[in-house]
Every structure is written in structure tokens, then in C-alpha cells.
Design a protein around this motif. Sequence first.
Motif, PDB file in Angstrom:
ATOM      1  N   MET A 163       0.818  -1.189   0.000  1.00  0.00           N
ATOM      2  CA  MET A 163       0.000   0.000   0.000  1.00  0.00           C
ATOM      3  C   MET A 163       0.866   1.260   0.000  1.00  0.00           C
ATOM      4  SD  MET A 163      -2.935   1.324   2.560  1.00  0.00           S
ATOM      5  CE  MET A 163      -2.222   2.636   3.481  1.00  0.00           C
ATOM      6  N   PHE A 164       2.040   1.164   0.632  1.00  0.00           N
ATOM      7  CA  PHE A 164       2.901   2.342   0.687  1.00  0.00           C
ATOM      8  C   PHE A 164       3.252   2.825  -0.711  1.00  0.00           C
ATOM      9  CE2 PHE A 164       6.903   4.678   1.333  1.00  0.00           C
ATOM     10  CZ  PHE A 164       6.431   5.633   2.204  1.00  0.00           C
ATOM     11  N   ASP A 165       3.415   1.884  -1.654  1.00  0.00           N
ATOM     12  CA  ASP A 165       3.730   2.270  -3.034  1.00  0.00           C
ATOM     13  C   ASP A 165       2.591   3.075  -3.656  1.00  0.00           C
ATOM     14  OD1 ASP A 165       6.162   0.981  -2.857  1.00  0.00           O
ATOM     15  OD2 ASP A 165       5.453  -0.845  -3.846  1.00  0.00           O
ATOM     16  N   GLN A 166       1.344   2.597  -3.455  1.00  0.00           N
ATOM     17  CA  GLN A 166       0.197   3.324  -3.991  1.00  0.00           C
ATOM     18  C   GLN A 166       0.079   4.702  -3.341  1.00  0.00           C
ATOM     19  OE1 GLN A 166      -0.064   0.095  -3.011  1.00  0.00           O
ATOM     20  NE2 GLN A 166      -0.791  -1.006  -4.797  1.00  0.00           N
ATOM     21  N   LEU A 167       0.333   4.758  -2.046  1.00  0.00           N
ATOM     22  CA  LEU A 167       0.264   6.022  -1.314  1.00  0.00           C
ATOM     23  C   LEU A 167       1.326   6.995  -1.821  1.00  0.00           C
ATOM     24  CD1 LEU A 167      -1.200   7.413   1.076  1.00  0.00           C
ATOM     25  CD2 LEU A 167       0.580   6.513   2.542  1.00  0.00           C
ATOM     26  N   THR A 168       2.541   6.511  -1.997  1.00  0.00           N
ATOM     27  CA  THR A 168       3.634   7.339  -2.498  1.00  0.00           C
ATOM     28  C   THR A 168       3.321   7.860  -3.897  1.00  0.00           C
ATOM     29  OG1 THR A 168       5.230   6.102  -1.184  1.00  0.00           O
ATOM     30  CG2 THR A 168       6.115   7.367  -3.014  1.00  0.00           C
ATOM     31  N   GLU A 169       2.762   6.980  -4.726  1.00  0.00           N
ATOM     32  CA  GLU A 169       2.393   7.371  -6.091  1.00  0.00           C
ATOM     33  C   GLU A 169       1.349   8.491  -6.071  1.00  0.00           C
ATOM     34  OE1 GLU A 169      -0.486   5.306  -9.307  1.00  0.00           O
ATOM     35  OE2 GLU A 169       1.182   4.037  -8.632  1.00  0.00           O
ATOM     36  N   LEU A 170       0.367   8.370  -5.190  1.00  0.00           N
ATOM     37  CA  LEU A 170      -0.680   9.390  -5.098  1.00  0.00           C
ATOM     38  C   LEU A 170      -0.131  10.709  -4.551  1.00  0.00           C
ATOM     39  CD1 LEU A 170      -3.604   7.157  -3.842  1.00  0.00           C
ATOM     40  CD2 LEU A 170      -3.501   8.363  -6.039  1.00  0.00           C
ATOM     41  N   VAL A 171       0.761  10.636  -3.583  1.00  0.00           N
ATOM     42  CA  VAL A 171       1.355  11.863  -3.036  1.00  0.00           C
ATOM     43  C   VAL A 171       2.128  12.586  -4.141  1.00  0.00           C
ATOM     44  CG1 VAL A 171       3.078  12.790  -1.428  1.00  0.00           C
ATOM     45  CG2 VAL A 171       1.426  11.091  -0.631  1.00  0.00           C
ATOM     46  N   LYS A 172       2.874  11.835  -4.940  1.00  0.00           N
ATOM     47  CA  LYS A 172       3.613  12.465  -6.045  1.00  0.00           C
ATOM     48  C   LYS A 172       2.659  13.021  -7.099  1.00  0.00           C
ATOM     49  CE  LYS A 172       7.920   9.997  -5.488  1.00  0.00           C
ATOM     50  NZ  LYS A 172       8.875   9.048  -6.042  1.00  0.00           N
ATOM     51  N   GLN A 173       1.579  12.281  -7.369  1.00  0.00           N
ATOM     52  CA  GLN A 173       0.601  12.713  -8.358  1.00  0.00           C
ATOM     53  C   GLN A 173      -0.046  14.039  -7.958  1.00  0.00           C
ATOM     54  OE1 GLN A 173      -2.436   9.766  -9.164  1.00  0.00           O
ATOM     55  NE2 GLN A 173      -3.844  11.288  -9.968  1.00  0.00           N
ATOM     56  N   PHE A 174      -0.393  14.172  -6.691  1.00  0.00           N
ATOM     57  CA  PHE A 174      -1.088  15.372  -6.229  1.00  0.00           C
ATOM     58  C   PHE A 174      -0.156  16.411  -5.591  1.00  0.00           C
ATOM     59  CE2 PHE A 174      -4.493  12.066  -5.905  1.00  0.00           C
ATOM     60  CZ  PHE A 174      -5.264  12.537  -6.952  1.00  0.00           C
ATOM     61  N   GLY A 175       1.126  16.106  -5.501  1.00  0.00           N
ATOM     62  CA  GLY A 175       2.060  16.986  -4.817  1.00  0.00           C
ATOM     63  C   GLY A 175       2.489  18.215  -5.582  1.00  0.00           C
ATOM     64  N   GLY A 176       2.138  18.310  -6.839  1.00  0.00           N
ATOM     65  CA  GLY A 176       2.560  19.442  -7.656  1.00  0.00           C
ATOM     66  C   GLY A 176       2.176  20.783  -7.066  1.00  0.00           C
ATOM     67  N   GLU A 177       0.907  20.968  -6.818  1.00  0.00           N
ATOM     68  CA  GLU A 177       0.426  22.254  -6.319  1.00  0.00           C
ATOM     69  C   GLU A 177       0.792  22.459  -4.856  1.00  0.00           C
ATOM     70  OE1 GLU A 177      -0.936  25.914  -6.896  1.00  0.00           O
ATOM     71  OE2 GLU A 177      -0.921  24.405  -8.469  1.00  0.00           O
ATOM     72  N   ALA A 178       0.564  21.435  -4.044  1.00  0.00           N
ATOM     73  CA  ALA A 178       0.746  21.583  -2.596  1.00  0.00           C
ATOM     74  C   ALA A 178       2.211  21.643  -2.175  1.00  0.00           C
ATOM     75  CB  ALA A 178       0.056  20.437  -1.854  1.00  0.00           C
ATOM     76  N   VAL A 179       3.108  21.031  -2.965  1.00  0.00           N
ATOM     77  CA  VAL A 179       4.520  20.980  -2.571  1.00  0.00           C
ATOM     78  C   VAL A 179       5.420  21.654  -3.609  1.00  0.00           C
ATOM     79  CG1 VAL A 179       6.464  19.470  -1.968  1.00  0.00           C
ATOM     80  CG2 VAL A 179       4.144  18.849  -1.241  1.00  0.00           C
ATOM     81  N   VAL A 180       5.445  21.120  -4.815  1.00  0.00           N
ATOM     82  CA  VAL A 180       6.397  21.573  -5.832  1.00  0.00           C
ATOM     83  C   VAL A 180       6.189  23.047  -6.193  1.00  0.00           C
ATOM     84  CG1 VAL A 180       7.263  21.199  -8.178  1.00  0.00           C
ATOM     85  CG2 VAL A 180       6.684  19.234  -6.735  1.00  0.00           C
ATOM     86  N   ASN A 181       4.944  23.459  -6.372  1.00  0.00           N
ATOM     87  CA  ASN A 181       4.652  24.847  -6.737  1.00  0.00           C
ATOM     88  C   ASN A 181       4.427  25.743  -5.521  1.00  0.00           C
ATOM     89  OD1 ASN A 181       4.813  24.108  -9.426  1.00  0.00           O
ATOM     90  ND2 ASN A 181       2.619  23.781  -9.618  1.00  0.00           N
ATOM     91  N   ASN A 182       4.777  25.252  -4.356  1.00  0.00           N
ATOM     92  CA  ASN A 182       4.569  25.997  -3.115  1.00  0.00           C
ATOM     93  C   ASN A 182       5.867  26.736  -2.761  1.00  0.00           C
ATOM     94  OD1 ASN A 182       4.154  26.857  -0.471  1.00  0.00           O
ATOM     95  ND2 ASN A 182       3.101  24.967   0.135  1.00  0.00           N
ATOM     96  N   PRO A 183       5.883  28.057  -2.819  1.00  0.00           N
ATOM     97  CA  PRO A 183       7.112  28.801  -2.535  1.00  0.00           C
ATOM     98  C   PRO A 183       7.600  28.652  -1.085  1.00  0.00           C
ATOM     99  CG  PRO A 183       5.256  30.306  -2.803  1.00  0.00           C
ATOM    100  CD  PRO A 183       4.755  28.937  -3.151  1.00  0.00           C
TER     101      PRO A 183
END
Length: 186
Positions: free
Chosen positions: A1-21
Motif C-alpha cells: 500500500m505504501f507504493d500506492q500512497l507514495t504514487e498518489l502523493v507524487k501525483q497530487f504533490g505538484g500544487e501543494a509541494v512543488v509549486n509551493n514557494p
Amino acid sequence: MFDQLTELVKQFGGEAVVNNPAVPNEQNEAVMEETGGSILSGLKDMVAGGNLGDLTGMLTGKTPIDMNNPVVKELAEKVTGNLGSKFGLSPEAAGGVAGGLIPQVLNGLVNKAKDPNQPGFNVTDLVGAISGGNGGGLMDAVSKYGGMFGLDQDGDGKVGMSDAVSAVTKKSGGLGGLLGKLFGGK
């Protein structure tokens, strides 16, 4: 399950993390990994603490997966605290990451678990992963009492999480119909 969770965090992490100044670029990957790990450990802590009602509501779709959901709130507090202490993010920045990721990740996880086209990952697997394989009492209770209440939806002689989810999501009756049967309704 950790793999699926990690995949989802990366999938949705763009706005909340990557594009977060507020999150330094060199920490993006580590922040997403910590977020995924905190979500998983938070879910496990809830099972260990007996918080089965809120988790069941979330897994069956009975309660919306948003910041008003008790499971989401508890996970957001955990993630916010961990990101603040490990990466020095302000409470506002860490809370923004948590609020931007947790509802999306949990919705994605539950949707994947319910999707029959996702082989090898279902609601039973999800419950097993967050409960250390024993359902934290949830699967035991469903199996023990479910047969008496007509929860064996697939007729295999066993009552599993998929039977419980099927019983509360059926188009004909759903949870209301099930409760009606339990309490003597038509």
C-alpha cells in the motif's frame, strides 16, 4: 500500500509541494515522502487506537473526505507537526501542504481500492495494510457478525470488507435498506 500512497502523493504533490514557494525546491521530494509516511503511520495509529468508526465511514464513502472529516483532520495535524519539526516549515506552510494533499490522496486511495480494474489492491488490502494485517478488530467484527445480518453479498460463505462495502453502496437500498433489514423494516 505504501507504493500506492507514495504514487498518489507524487501525483497530487505538484500544487501543494512543488509549486509551493514556502517549500524549498531541494526539499520537495523529502517533504512528499514524509507526507506519505505520516499519512500511513497516522492511519495505523487510528486503527491501533480503536478509531474504527471514522475509518469505516471514510472507506465506505459514508463521510466525505475533506477537511471536516475527523480522519483527515487527525492526519492533517500529524503531517503539519511532522513537516514543521523535520523541515522547519511554518505552521501555515505545513498546514497548506497537509490540506492540499491529504483529502486528494485519501480520495485517490479509496477510489483505487474500490476500483475493480485495480488488480491486487482492494478495500480488504487497504484495511490489512493500515491494521498490520489483522483488521484491528474491524475485519473480525465484520466477519463474526456480518453473516447474521445478511452481509455476505457475494455468496462465498465468508464476510469480508468487500461484502460490507457492497452492502452499504448497493443502488437498491444501500445503507438505509441494510439498516431497515437489521431493525425489522421491509
